[in-house]
Design a protein around this motif. Structure first.
Motif, PDB file in Angstrom:
ATOM      1  N   VAL A   4       0.840  -1.209   0.000  1.00  0.00           N
ATOM      2  CA  VAL A   4       0.000   0.000   0.000  1.00  0.00           C
ATOM      3  C   VAL A   4       0.870   1.253   0.000  1.00  0.00           C
ATOM      4  O   VAL A   4       0.598   2.226  -0.717  1.00  0.00           O
ATOM      5  CB  VAL A   4      -0.968  -0.017   1.201  1.00  0.00           C
ATOM      6  N   LEU A   5       1.953   1.255   0.797  1.00  0.00           N
ATOM      7  CA  LEU A   5       2.869   2.400   0.808  1.00  0.00           C
ATOM      8  C   LEU A   5       3.530   2.589  -0.546  1.00  0.00           C
ATOM      9  O   LEU A   5       3.687   3.720  -1.022  1.00  0.00           O
ATOM     10  CB  LEU A   5       3.932   2.212   1.901  1.00  0.00           C
ATOM     11  N   TRP A   6       3.925   1.509  -1.194  1.00  0.00           N
ATOM     12  CA  TRP A   6       4.562   1.606  -2.504  1.00  0.00           C
ATOM     13  C   TRP A   6       3.594   2.189  -3.534  1.00  0.00           C
ATOM     14  O   TRP A   6       3.970   3.024  -4.354  1.00  0.00           O
ATOM     15  CB  TRP A   6       5.036   0.231  -2.953  1.00  0.00           C
ATOM     16  N   LEU A   7       2.325   1.769  -3.478  1.00  0.00           N
ATOM     17  CA  LEU A   7       1.337   2.307  -4.411  1.00  0.00           C
ATOM     18  C   LEU A   7       1.108   3.798  -4.194  1.00  0.00           C
ATOM     19  O   LEU A   7       0.933   4.561  -5.136  1.00  0.00           O
ATOM     20  CB  LEU A   7       0.011   1.552  -4.276  1.00  0.00           C
ATOM     21  N   SER A   8       1.119   4.222  -2.921  1.00  0.00           N
ATOM     22  CA  SER A   8       0.808   5.626  -2.628  1.00  0.00           C
ATOM     23  C   SER A   8       2.020   6.545  -2.754  1.00  0.00           C
ATOM     24  O   SER A   8       1.860   7.737  -2.981  1.00  0.00           O
ATOM     25  CB  SER A   8       0.215   5.750  -1.222  1.00  0.00           C
ATOM     26  N   LEU A   9       3.228   6.013  -2.599  1.00  0.00           N
ATOM     27  CA  LEU A   9       4.423   6.860  -2.592  1.00  0.00           C
ATOM     28  C   LEU A   9       5.316   6.686  -3.818  1.00  0.00           C
ATOM     29  O   LEU A   9       6.337   7.357  -3.910  1.00  0.00           O
ATOM     30  CB  LEU A   9       5.254   6.573  -1.334  1.00  0.00           C
ATOM     31  N   ARG A  10       4.966   5.821  -4.739  1.00  0.00           N
ATOM     32  CA  ARG A  10       5.849   5.612  -5.883  1.00  0.00           C
ATOM     33  C   ARG A  10       5.926   6.887  -6.726  1.00  0.00           C
ATOM     34  O   ARG A  10       4.935   7.595  -6.912  1.00  0.00           O
ATOM     35  CB  ARG A  10       5.372   4.441  -6.729  1.00  0.00           C
ATOM     36  N   PRO A  11       7.108   7.201  -7.252  1.00  0.00           N
ATOM     37  CA  PRO A  11       7.279   8.424  -8.036  1.00  0.00           C
ATOM     38  C   PRO A  11       6.519   8.365  -9.362  1.00  0.00           C
ATOM     39  O   PRO A  11       6.411   7.319  -9.988  1.00  0.00           O
ATOM     40  CB  PRO A  11       8.794   8.480  -8.279  1.00  0.00           C
ATOM     41  N   HIS A  12       6.002   9.511  -9.757  1.00  0.00           N
ATOM     42  CA  HIS A  12       5.335   9.647 -11.044  1.00  0.00           C
ATOM     43  C   HIS A  12       6.202  10.501 -11.960  1.00  0.00           C
ATOM     44  O   HIS A  12       6.880  11.420 -11.512  1.00  0.00           O
ATOM     45  CB  HIS A  12       3.958  10.293 -10.877  1.00  0.00           C
ATOM     46  N   ARG A  13       6.177  10.184 -13.217  1.00  0.00           N
ATOM     47  CA  ARG A  13       6.996  10.925 -14.162  1.00  0.00           C
ATOM     48  C   ARG A  13       6.463  12.333 -14.367  1.00  0.00           C
ATOM     49  O   ARG A  13       5.252  12.530 -14.462  1.00  0.00           O
ATOM     50  CB  ARG A  13       7.026  10.202 -15.507  1.00  0.00           C
ATOM     51  N   PRO A  14       7.362  13.308 -14.472  1.00  0.00           N
ATOM     52  CA  PRO A  14       6.902  14.667 -14.778  1.00  0.00           C
ATOM     53  C   PRO A  14       6.391  14.757 -16.206  1.00  0.00           C
ATOM     54  O   PRO A  14       6.673  13.882 -17.038  1.00  0.00           O
ATOM     55  CB  PRO A  14       8.158  15.523 -14.572  1.00  0.00           C
ATOM     56  N   LYS A  15       5.647  15.811 -16.505  1.00  0.00           N
ATOM     57  CA  LYS A  15       5.096  16.028 -17.843  1.00  0.00           C
ATOM     58  C   LYS A  15       5.613  17.358 -18.375  1.00  0.00           C
ATOM     59  O   LYS A  15       5.598  18.371 -17.669  1.00  0.00           O
ATOM     60  CB  LYS A  15       3.568  16.026 -17.802  1.00  0.00           C
ATOM     61  N   PHE A  16       6.058  17.354 -19.625  1.00  0.00           N
ATOM     62  CA  PHE A  16       6.583  18.548 -20.270  1.00  0.00           C
ATOM     63  C   PHE A  16       5.680  18.938 -21.434  1.00  0.00           C
ATOM     64  O   PHE A  16       5.253  18.089 -22.214  1.00  0.00           O
ATOM     65  CB  PHE A  16       8.003  18.299 -20.787  1.00  0.00           C
ATOM     66  N   THR A  17       5.417  20.245 -21.545  1.00  0.00           N
ATOM     67  CA  THR A  17       4.578  20.773 -22.616  1.00  0.00           C
ATOM     68  C   THR A  17       5.264  21.993 -23.217  1.00  0.00           C
ATOM     69  O   THR A  17       5.623  22.930 -22.491  1.00  0.00           O
ATOM     70  CB  THR A  17       3.189  21.188 -22.074  1.00  0.00           C
ATOM     71  N   LEU A  18       5.460  21.992 -24.527  1.00  0.00           N
ATOM     72  CA  LEU A  18       6.068  23.130 -25.218  1.00  0.00           C
ATOM     73  C   LEU A  18       5.049  24.251 -25.324  1.00  0.00           C
ATOM     74  O   LEU A  18       3.995  24.086 -25.920  1.00  0.00           O
ATOM     75  CB  LEU A  18       6.550  22.707 -26.605  1.00  0.00           C
ATOM     76  N   THR A  19       5.347  25.403 -24.725  1.00  0.00           N
ATOM     77  CA  THR A  19       4.409  26.526 -24.755  1.00  0.00           C
ATOM     78  C   THR A  19       4.826  27.626 -25.721  1.00  0.00           C
ATOM     79  O   THR A  19       3.982  28.339 -26.247  1.00  0.00           O
ATOM     80  CB  THR A  19       4.240  27.144 -23.354  1.00  0.00           C
ATOM     81  N   ASP A  20       6.136  27.762 -25.983  1.00  0.00           N
ATOM     82  CA  ASP A  20       6.573  28.806 -26.908  1.00  0.00           C
ATOM     83  C   ASP A  20       7.966  28.481 -27.439  1.00  0.00           C
ATOM     84  O   ASP A  20       8.776  27.840 -26.755  1.00  0.00           O
ATOM     85  CB  ASP A  20       6.584  30.168 -26.211  1.00  0.00           C
ATOM     86  N   PHE A  21       8.233  28.952 -28.653  1.00  0.00           N
ATOM     87  CA  PHE A  21       9.545  28.789 -29.276  1.00  0.00           C
ATOM     88  C   PHE A  21       9.671  29.842 -30.366  1.00  0.00           C
ATOM     89  O   PHE A  21       8.713  30.105 -31.092  1.00  0.00           O
ATOM     90  CB  PHE A  21       9.703  27.393 -29.889  1.00  0.00           C
ATOM     91  N   SER A  22      10.848  30.436 -30.477  1.00  0.00           N
ATOM     92  CA  SER A  22      11.050  31.419 -31.540  1.00  0.00           C
ATOM     93  C   SER A  22      12.526  31.570 -31.867  1.00  0.00           C
ATOM     94  O   SER A  22      13.397  31.432 -31.000  1.00  0.00           O
ATOM     95  CB  SER A  22      10.479  32.788 -31.136  1.00  0.00           C
ATOM     96  N   ILE A  23      12.790  31.824 -33.145  1.00  0.00           N
ATOM     97  CA  ILE A  23      14.112  32.229 -33.635  1.00  0.00           C
ATOM     98  C   ILE A  23      13.881  33.484 -34.468  1.00  0.00           C
ATOM     99  O   ILE A  23      13.615  33.398 -35.675  1.00  0.00           O
ATOM    100  CB  ILE A  23      14.792  31.133 -34.479  1.00  0.00           C
TER     101      ILE A  23
END
Length: 198
Positions: free
Chosen positions: A40-59
């Motif tokens: 139960v502790l492993w299910l509740s405390l296991r790490p979750h992967r972060p999420k990345f979203t591209l919001t802006d880019f310019s050259i």
């Protein structure tokens, strides 16, 4: 002639064997309970992967004829991390297989649970230049108003659960997108999720 019926004799277990059986039963019960608690502790405390979203880019000024070298490459990526600690170290921008710019983005930072951090970077483009083999294709795609690029964020991640820290893990976020002829991000590629490699 009457039959003789004999009752089976009852063999009593010795106190040592009864005590040993009782201790084994208690030990197995404790192991089972501890296993359920740990699961139960492993299910509740296991790490979750972060999420990345591209919001802006310019050259800016990418359509100049003298090449893209030394032009500022600006980007913003929203990082949502449900975990405790994450460090962002390096990034790179690729034009297909041709490297356009690379360098450090930001120093390691602490992020609280369920936090969002806007990762912003500004680099100086190293190419392509008119002498590069990729320049003709790059210039023609700029003229057509659609240049395919990739933004790669390389990170070192360490998760923290209460007072316990995990070991460091390497993580890469790969964002594919297109810019228009003026160097701005295509509207349909704004807020698109990046592919995460862990």
């Amino acid at each position: 002639m009457p039959r003789n019926y004999r009752l089976p004799s009852y063999h009593r277990q010795s106190p040592a064997i009864r005590c040993l059986n009782f201790l084994c039963a208690v030990l197995l019960t404790l192991v089972l309970i501890a296993g359920i608690i740990l699961f139960v502790l492993w299910l509740s405390l296991r790490p979750h992967r972060p999420k990345f979203t591209l919001t802006d880019f310019s050259i800016p000024n990418v359509n100049r004829q003298s090449g893209a070298a030394n032009l500022p490459v600006k980007f913003a990526v929203n990082e949502h991390n449900p975990n405790q600690k994450i460090g962002i170290h390096f990034e790179a921008v690729y034009y297909d297989d041709e490297l356009i710019a690379s360098g450090p983005v930001m120093y390691p930072f602490y992020q609280p649970p369920k936090g969002d951090t806007l990762v912003q970077g500004e680099l100086a483009a190293s190419g392509p230049t008119p002498t590069d083999p990729a320049w003709q294709r790059f210039a023609s795609e700029v003229g057509a108003g659609s240049v395919g690029l990739r933004l790669v964020l390389n990170s070192t991640v360490r998760f923290q659960v209460k007072v316990w820290d995990t070991k460091e893990h390497h993580m890469k976020a790969d964002c594919g997108f297109k810019i228009s002829g003026d160097g701005s991000l295509h509207q349909e590629d704004r807020n698109t999720p990046c592919t995460l490699y862990f």
